[in-house]
Design a protein around this motif. Structure first.
Motif, PDB file in Angstrom:
ATOM      1  N   CYS A 138       0.878  -1.296  -0.113  1.00  0.00           N
ATOM      2  CA  CYS A 138      -0.039   0.110   0.167  1.00  0.00           C
ATOM      3  C   CYS A 138       0.677   1.253   0.031  1.00  0.00           C
ATOM      4  CB  CYS A 138      -1.032   0.032   1.238  1.00  0.00           C
ATOM      5  SG  CYS A 138      -1.892   1.434   1.237  1.00  0.00           S
TER       6      CYS A 138
ATOM      7  N   PRO B  19       0.937   5.579  -1.185  1.00  0.00           N
ATOM      8  CA  PRO B  19       0.222   6.812  -1.764  1.00  0.00           C
ATOM      9  C   PRO B  19      -0.114   7.093  -3.339  1.00  0.00           C
ATOM     10  CG  PRO B  19       1.910   7.459  -0.004  1.00  0.00           C
ATOM     11  CD  PRO B  19       1.967   6.119  -0.621  1.00  0.00           C
TER      12      PRO B  19
ATOM     13  N   PRO C 221      -4.553   3.108  -1.098  1.00  0.00           N
ATOM     14  CA  PRO C 221      -5.624   2.589  -0.363  1.00  0.00           C
ATOM     15  C   PRO C 221      -6.964   2.360  -0.812  1.00  0.00           C
ATOM     16  CG  PRO C 221      -4.345   4.203   0.933  1.00  0.00           C
ATOM     17  CD  PRO C 221      -3.732   4.174  -0.449  1.00  0.00           C
TER      18      PRO C 221
ATOM     19  N   ASN D   8      -4.177   1.375   9.320  1.00  0.00           N
ATOM     20  CA  ASN D   8      -4.526   2.869   9.328  1.00  0.00           C
ATOM     21  C   ASN D   8      -5.067   3.648   8.257  1.00  0.00           C
ATOM     22  OD1 ASN D   8      -3.900   3.435  12.056  1.00  0.00           O
ATOM     23  ND2 ASN D   8      -1.766   3.486  11.782  1.00  0.00           N
ATOM     24  N   THR D   9      -4.894   2.815   6.926  1.00  0.00           N
ATOM     25  CA  THR D   9      -5.245   3.603   5.639  1.00  0.00           C
ATOM     26  C   THR D   9      -6.340   2.844   5.086  1.00  0.00           C
ATOM     27  OG1 THR D   9      -3.441   2.593   4.388  1.00  0.00           O
ATOM     28  CG2 THR D   9      -3.237   4.863   5.253  1.00  0.00           C
TER      29      THR D   9
END
Length: 346
Positions: free
Chosen positions: A256, A258, A295, A329-330
């Motif tokens: 994962c 950005p 994500p 978290n994402t």
């Protein structure tokens, strides 16, 4: 979707500095005396964090030929350092007897408060089965599938019956009785991933969850998804013929990032790592489900797998703890676990 995590053992995940140092200790006589094993503490840190995020189960694989702590010993220790996550131990038919696995499994189920489950394996590595199973390798996949079927029948029989008889080709029990019983009626849940006809029928008729497979590379998500739909439908039809419904799992390596470009660069690095040797290739092959991207893309693909009939994703990451944190978290806020609410994820 339920989420599982591979316990980070040397043969399962790409080596990282903490793992490499731990393996060095494991292979050095006298190193680590008087302290907890470093590889075990690494596993504990990862599994407890997965537990925080609401992961349902951890798969504690058995690689007897590798520098891995033995899975039953590791699972027993993990039972005392975790509180909610289920502990799936791998057992190879041909290495240990089903009678012994029934006793060990009932014991682990008790000391873990009913969190034990079992991944049954027919075996694929000849040298490993011959060494640790005292020459018990079978060349014919159909024979390995038949032995695995008997293996499961003997375990189930001992878990469920007071006086159990079994007269098979590979195993025999004459009025056997297990002196302790597991917590779960009928015995712990069973998982399998066989591809032969005999193994598929064993999974459909006797196991609780079958691990599906995808054969194409990481760039063939749509083709893999279509093939998976057909495969899952076929297995559910097979299970229905036995009056059952089957859970379906899928193993995947998650990357994962950005941006897609960043994720693809990391995937290429893992594929290059997979060229090193047979063990390294295991980690690289887990890219096949295509859980590589942003994500939002990962969440979209997880939903697609769920719609195709997959209800458990067994995940691995690299570096294991850091990338688990990114995923938790994402991605999990977009596709939260269904089996249990996440704990403290701060």
């Amino acid at each position: 979707m339920k989420y599982g995590i591979w316990a980070p053992l040397p043969h399962v995940v790409r080596h990282e500095p903490r793992m490499a140092a731990a393996v060095s200790d494991l292979q050095t006589i006298g190193k680590g005396q008087g302290m907890a094993d470093a590889s075990f503490e690494f596993v504990v840190d990862v599994i407890r964090r997965a537990e925080d995020f609401g992961f349902d189960v951890t798969l504690i694989a058995e690689r007897l030929q590798g520098p891995d702590l033995e899975s039953w010993v590791l699972a027993s220790a993990l039972a005392q350092r975790t509180s909610a996550i289920r502990l799936m131990v791998a057992a190879h038919a041909g290495v240990v007897t089903p009678q012994m696995v029934a006793k060990m499994g009932a014991s682990l189920d008790r000391v873990s408060g009913g969190r034990f489950c079992l991944n049954v394996i027919g075996g694929w590595w000849k040298e490993e089965i011959d060494l640790f199973g005292n020459g018990n390798w079978l060349d014919d996949p159909a024979e390995r599938g038949a032995r695995l079927t008997e293996f499961v029948d003997v375990m189930r029989g001992l878990w469920s019956n007071e006086n159990f008889r079994f007269d098979g080709t590979y195993y025999r029990v004459n009025e056997g009785s297990l002196p302790i019983r597991p917590v779960r009626p009928g015995g712990p849940e069973l998982y399998a991933a066989g591809r032969s006809e005999a193994s598929r029928d064993m999974s459909a008729s006797r196991c609780d969850t079958w691990f599906a497979g995808v054969t194409e590379g990481r760039d063939a998500f749509e083709e893999n998804l279509a093939g998976l739909r057909d495969d899952v439908a076929a297995m559910q039809a097979r299970a229905k013929g036995h009056g059952r419904k089957l859970g379906v799992g899928l193993s995947a390596h998650v990357i994962c990032r950005p941006t897609m470009a960043e994720a693809l660069r990391e995937a290429e690095a893992l594929e290059e790592y997979g060229q090193r040797d047979r063990i390294a290739s295991i980690a690289a092959r887990a890219l096949a489900p295509g859980l590589v991207g942003t994500p939002e893309l990962l969440a979209e693909r997880i939903r697609a797998y769920e719609a195709a009939g997959v209800d458990l994703l067994m995940l691995r990451f690299s570096p294991m703890l850091e990338e688990l944190e990114v995923f938790g978290n994402t991605v999990l806020p977009l596709v939260p676990p269904k089996s249990a609410s996440a704990g403290n994820v701060s």
